[in-house]
Design an enzyme around this catalytic site. Sequence first.
Site, short mmCIF file in Angstrom:
data_model
loop_
_atom_site.label_atom_id
_atom_site.label_comp_id
_atom_site.label_asym_id
_atom_site.label_seq_id
_atom_site.Cartn_x
_atom_site.Cartn_y
_atom_site.Cartn_z
N SER A 207 43.69 -21.86 8.53
CA SER A 207 44.20 -20.61 9.08
C SER A 207 45.68 -20.50 8.74
O SER A 207 46.42 -21.47 8.89
CB SER A 207 44.02 -20.58 10.60
OG SER A 207 44.52 -19.38 11.15
N HIS B 200 55.14 -14.73 7.97
CA HIS B 200 56.07 -13.70 8.41
C HIS B 200 57.31 -13.73 7.51
O HIS B 200 58.25 -14.49 7.78
CB HIS B 200 56.49 -13.93 9.86
CG HIS B 200 55.40 -13.77 10.86
ND1 HIS B 200 54.82 -12.55 11.14
CD2 HIS B 200 54.78 -14.69 11.65
CE1 HIS B 200 53.89 -12.71 12.08
NE2 HIS B 200 53.85 -14.00 12.40
N HIS C 1 47.71 -12.58 7.11
CA HIS C 1 46.89 -13.56 7.81
C HIS C 1 45.64 -13.83 6.99
O HIS C 1 45.08 -12.92 6.37
CB HIS C 1 46.49 -13.03 9.19
CG HIS C 1 45.27 -13.69 9.77
ND1 HIS C 1 44.02 -13.11 9.72
CD2 HIS C 1 45.10 -14.89 10.38
CE1 HIS C 1 43.14 -13.90 10.28
NE2 HIS C 1 43.76 -14.99 10.69
N ASN D 59 42.02 -16.62 7.21
CA ASN D 59 41.33 -17.68 7.91
C ASN D 59 39.96 -17.87 7.30
O ASN D 59 39.27 -16.90 7.03
CB ASN D 59 41.21 -17.34 9.40
CG ASN D 59 40.36 -18.35 10.16
OD1 ASN D 59 39.17 -18.17 10.33
ND2 ASN D 59 41.01 -19.41 10.62
N VAL D 60 39.56 -19.12 7.06
CA VAL D 60 38.19 -19.45 6.67
C VAL D 60 37.76 -20.64 7.51
O VAL D 60 38.52 -21.60 7.68
CB VAL D 60 38.08 -19.76 5.16
CG1 VAL D 60 38.05 -18.48 4.35
CG2 VAL D 60 39.21 -20.66 4.66
N ARG D 61 36.54 -20.60 8.04
CA ARG D 61 36.15 -21.61 9.01
C ARG D 61 34.64 -21.86 8.94
O ARG D 61 33.86 -21.03 8.47
CB ARG D 61 36.54 -21.16 10.43
CG ARG D 61 35.98 -19.80 10.81
CD ARG D 61 36.63 -19.27 12.08
NE ARG D 61 36.10 -17.95 12.44
CZ ARG D 61 36.59 -16.81 11.98
NH1 ARG D 61 37.63 -16.82 11.17
NH2 ARG D 61 36.06 -15.65 12.34
N HIS E 53 43.87 -1.49 23.79
CA HIS E 53 44.69 -0.95 24.87
C HIS E 53 45.72 0.05 24.37
O HIS E 53 46.30 0.80 25.16
CB HIS E 53 45.39 -2.08 25.64
CG HIS E 53 46.27 -2.94 24.80
ND1 HIS E 53 45.79 -3.82 23.86
CD2 HIS E 53 47.62 -3.06 24.75
CE1 HIS E 53 46.79 -4.45 23.28
NE2 HIS E 53 47.92 -4.01 23.80
N GLY F 108 41.00 -26.74 24.16
CA GLY F 108 41.98 -27.80 24.31
C GLY F 108 42.67 -28.16 23.02
O GLY F 108 43.07 -29.30 22.81
N GLY F 109 42.84 -27.17 22.15
CA GLY F 109 43.49 -27.40 20.87
C GLY F 109 44.98 -27.64 21.01
O GLY F 109 45.56 -27.56 22.10
#
Length: 301
Positions: free
Chosen positions: A93, A97, A107, A109-111, A176, A259-260
């Site tokens: 990930s 900036h 951004h 991410n690959v998972r 929102h 819990g990372g």
Amino acid sequence: MADQHIDGVKAWLTDLQARIVGRLEALDGNPFREDRWTREQGGGGLTRVIEEGALFERGGVNFSHVKGDGLPASATASRPELAGRSFEAMGVSLVLHPRNPYCPTAHMNVRFFIASKAGADPVWWFGGGMDLTPYYPFEEDVVHFHRTCKNALAPFGDKVHADYKAWCDRYFHLKHRNEARGVGGVFFDDLNAGGFERCFALTRAVGEAFVPAYAPLLERRRDLAYGERERDFQAYRRGRYVEFNLVFDRGTLFGLQSGGRTESILMSMPPRVSWRYDWHPEAGSPEARLYEEFLPPRDWV
């Protein structure tokens, strides 16, 4: 799920991290800090971060491979049948900036996930994507980013890019505020249709497309002159980035709920951010153009 499949995914992810960081270091001219960590519940990772670089005000490219006894709520919200299963998750990930407001935030991410339960076959899936968050966008840059994503997914079917682009537009939306975070890209999750080899190949195609999609934009815009007006607007729009990551982002929620390692999870936060009360851009201004011409979802290619 065969061990060689897991080993193959991990080998590609760690190599991808190394190659992306190498390219980013060449662009910035400064090295990324390396921070290896372990997790009490099982697993660990390698966080690679740059701060106050020549190009990047902050950037991070993380690899993690973690295990746990039960999937957190963020992972089972759309698949409640997996609640209570142990899990193994690995991925890369990144969030970048740049300091120059004419260079967009990016951004990717690959998972890969495996959910296991005694007496049952393991359930596996891939997920990932990339998206672009400009402040003072250029149409040719946005078109290039989307075209690179489309070309990467072309071998996997005529509808895949269109479906994943639309998914990205829906996902990176601040409900929102009824407002897009940026100009989108591609996003997918829960991918296991067509077998392991197809899904892994598609995920690799997305990961390998990031540098070709993003690096040319930095090279084009990094030397453009800017002032405090542009930096102020950049900080204001970065506030939207923070809101999305802390309220909606599944990766952030999964990391915190499982819990990372907090420092690695929150390396995505921009270093300079601001909020204003009920602010609106001046009509006809470059800032208004972002809202009017770029944030509403559209077909860029």
